[in-house]
Scaffold this motif. Structure first.
Motif, short mmCIF file in Angstrom:
data_model
loop_
_atom_site.label_atom_id
_atom_site.label_comp_id
_atom_site.label_asym_id
_atom_site.label_seq_id
_atom_site.Cartn_x
_atom_site.Cartn_y
_atom_site.Cartn_z
N ASP A 127 3.07 -5.55 -11.85
CA ASP A 127 2.06 -4.50 -12.04
C ASP A 127 1.45 -4.03 -10.72
OD1 ASP A 127 2.41 -4.60 -14.78
OD2 ASP A 127 0.92 -6.18 -15.04
N ALA A 128 1.85 -4.64 -9.61
CA ALA A 128 1.26 -4.26 -8.32
C ALA A 128 1.66 -2.84 -7.93
CB ALA A 128 1.72 -5.25 -7.25
N LEU A 129 0.75 -2.14 -7.27
CA LEU A 129 1.02 -0.80 -6.78
C LEU A 129 1.34 -0.86 -5.29
CD1 LEU A 129 -1.89 1.16 -8.52
CD2 LEU A 129 0.49 0.94 -9.27
N LEU A 130 2.29 -0.05 -4.86
CA LEU A 130 2.70 -0.07 -3.45
C LEU A 130 1.53 0.14 -2.51
CD1 LEU A 130 6.05 1.97 -3.50
CD2 LEU A 130 5.76 -0.50 -3.29
N GLY A 131 0.66 1.08 -2.86
CA GLY A 131 -0.46 1.39 -1.98
C GLY A 131 -1.49 0.31 -1.88
N ASP A 132 -1.43 -0.68 -2.79
CA ASP A 132 -2.41 -1.77 -2.79
C ASP A 132 -1.91 -3.03 -2.10
OD1 ASP A 132 -4.13 -0.13 -4.20
OD2 ASP A 132 -3.53 -0.92 -6.16
N VAL A 133 -0.65 -3.04 -1.69
CA VAL A 133 -0.09 -4.24 -1.06
C VAL A 133 -0.76 -4.49 0.28
CG1 VAL A 133 2.00 -5.31 -0.14
CG2 VAL A 133 2.11 -3.98 -2.25
N LYS A 134 -1.17 -5.72 0.51
CA LYS A 134 -1.87 -6.10 1.73
C LYS A 134 -1.00 -7.00 2.61
CE LYS A 134 -5.55 -4.04 0.16
NZ LYS A 134 -5.89 -2.70 0.69
N THR A 135 -1.31 -6.98 3.89
CA THR A 135 -0.60 -7.84 4.84
C THR A 135 -0.70 -9.30 4.42
OG1 THR A 135 -0.94 -6.30 6.67
CG2 THR A 135 -0.52 -8.61 7.25
N GLU A 136 -1.86 -9.70 3.91
CA GLU A 136 -2.05 -11.09 3.50
C GLU A 136 -1.04 -11.51 2.43
OE1 GLU A 136 -4.39 -8.81 3.71
OE2 GLU A 136 -5.53 -9.52 5.46
N ASP B 57 3.75 -4.30 9.11
CA ASP B 57 3.64 -4.08 10.55
C ASP B 57 2.77 -5.12 11.25
OD1 ASP B 57 5.24 -1.91 10.24
OD2 ASP B 57 3.67 -0.40 10.49
N ALA B 58 1.71 -5.56 10.57
CA ALA B 58 0.77 -6.50 11.20
C ALA B 58 1.20 -7.95 11.06
CB ALA B 58 -0.62 -6.31 10.60
N VAL B 59 2.30 -8.21 10.38
CA VAL B 59 2.78 -9.59 10.20
C VAL B 59 3.42 -10.08 11.49
CG1 VAL B 59 4.35 -11.09 8.92
CG2 VAL B 59 3.12 -9.26 7.73
N GLU B 60 3.11 -11.30 11.88
CA GLU B 60 3.63 -11.85 13.12
C GLU B 60 5.15 -11.89 13.11
OE1 GLU B 60 3.24 -15.91 15.87
OE2 GLU B 60 2.51 -15.90 13.78
N ARG B 61 5.73 -11.53 14.25
CA ARG B 61 7.18 -11.68 14.45
C ARG B 61 7.37 -12.61 15.63
NH1 ARG B 61 12.11 -10.32 16.26
NH2 ARG B 61 13.61 -9.61 14.68
#
Length: 278
Positions: free
Chosen positions: A26-35, A80-84
């Protein structure tokens, strides 16, 4: 689909499905968070190298969501903000390769049972053309421009558009390769003989490691022809060739590798380990 391999498309799909399962349908793409992305990656309990791979695959999917004409997300991608992790922290096992005996058995099997795959393996095993991506692009290029643009005398031309790293390279066609290709001529169909599942079945049958064909090719080349030749023909740096390839195969095994011929010529002692003369 025009720019990446079928295997990479499957990797993207796998990452997307696994992440979707972790956040719920049920998650919406626009609501997905980096966490949420970080939590999913941590749940995989994978190595730093695999972390980077999953992160990049999911990032490619979100980049597609954000691109025209979709614009399904308007904010910055949550990936983008996730560590690589930096490359020096992601070193993996040394490249795995095949022995000359394994290579001979592979080619005998192909000639006997799956001859339509011979040309594909001649180019990937003996000349180091990457099976995923480069071979498909080479087939497309030959189909569009003709074989003469890429097989030029005693050279195989891997153009910048074909090469994975975007740098053109010229690969000498050795005598044993010439003899193979005389019997199994190059065409778009012969170097794109089947789908990825058929290729995977051959790899499994002969226990070919990932990138094992190319690693075998570059190792033998470094041993017989030296580091400079290996780097020019395969597109790696001299440091990589010295560290991963030069001392990983005996001279006897490397020369036996280049002596693998079609079965009808297997007793012919005239084939040499030298590039064709210009």
């Amino acid at each position: 689909k025009d720019r990446i391999s079928e295997r990479q498309l499957r990797n993207y799909e796998s990452a997307a499905r696994r992440f979707a399962a972790s956040i719920g349908g049920d998650a919406l793409l626009g609501d997905v968070k980096t966490e949420q992305v970080v939590a999913w990656l941590e749940s995989l309990e994978c190595s730093k190298k695999s972390w980077n791979t999953y992160r990049d695959d999911l990032g490619a999917v979100f980049a597609w969501f954000a691109a025209a004409p979709r614009y399904w997300i308007s904010e910055r991608s949550p990936v983008d903000a996730v560590e690589r992790y930096r490359k020096r922290f992601t070193r993996s096992e040394p490249p795995k390769r095949l022995s000359a005996i394994q290579c001979r058995d592979l080619m005998v099997h192909l000639e006997t049972d799956q001859p339509h795959w011979v040309s594909f393996f001649v180019l990937t095993l003996f000349l180091g053309v990457r099976p995923d991506g480069e071979m498909g692009r080479l087939a497309n290029a030959i189909e569009a421009e003709g074989i003469q643009a890429y097989f030029q005398g005693n050279m195989l031309r891997i153009s910048a558009r074909i090469a994975k790293d975007g740098r053109e390279r010229l690969v000498p066609i050795l005598e044993n390769v010439r003899l193979w290709l005389e019997r199994y001529p190059i065409s778009p169909k012969s170097i794109r003989p089947g789908d990825s599942y058929q290729y995977a079945a051959i790899r499994e049958k002969f226990q070919i490691p990932r990138d094992g064909l190319r690693h075998t090719s570059e190792t033998a080349c470094a041993v017989v022809y030296g580091i400079l030749a290996a780097t020019k023909r395969h597109g790696n740096s001299p440091r990589v060739a010295d560290e991963h390839y030069l001392s990983e195969m005996s001279a006897e095994d490397a020369n036996a590798f280049y002596s693998i011929l079609p079965m009808e010529l297997s007793g012919d002692k005239t084939a040499m380990n030298e590039p064709l003369s210009a």
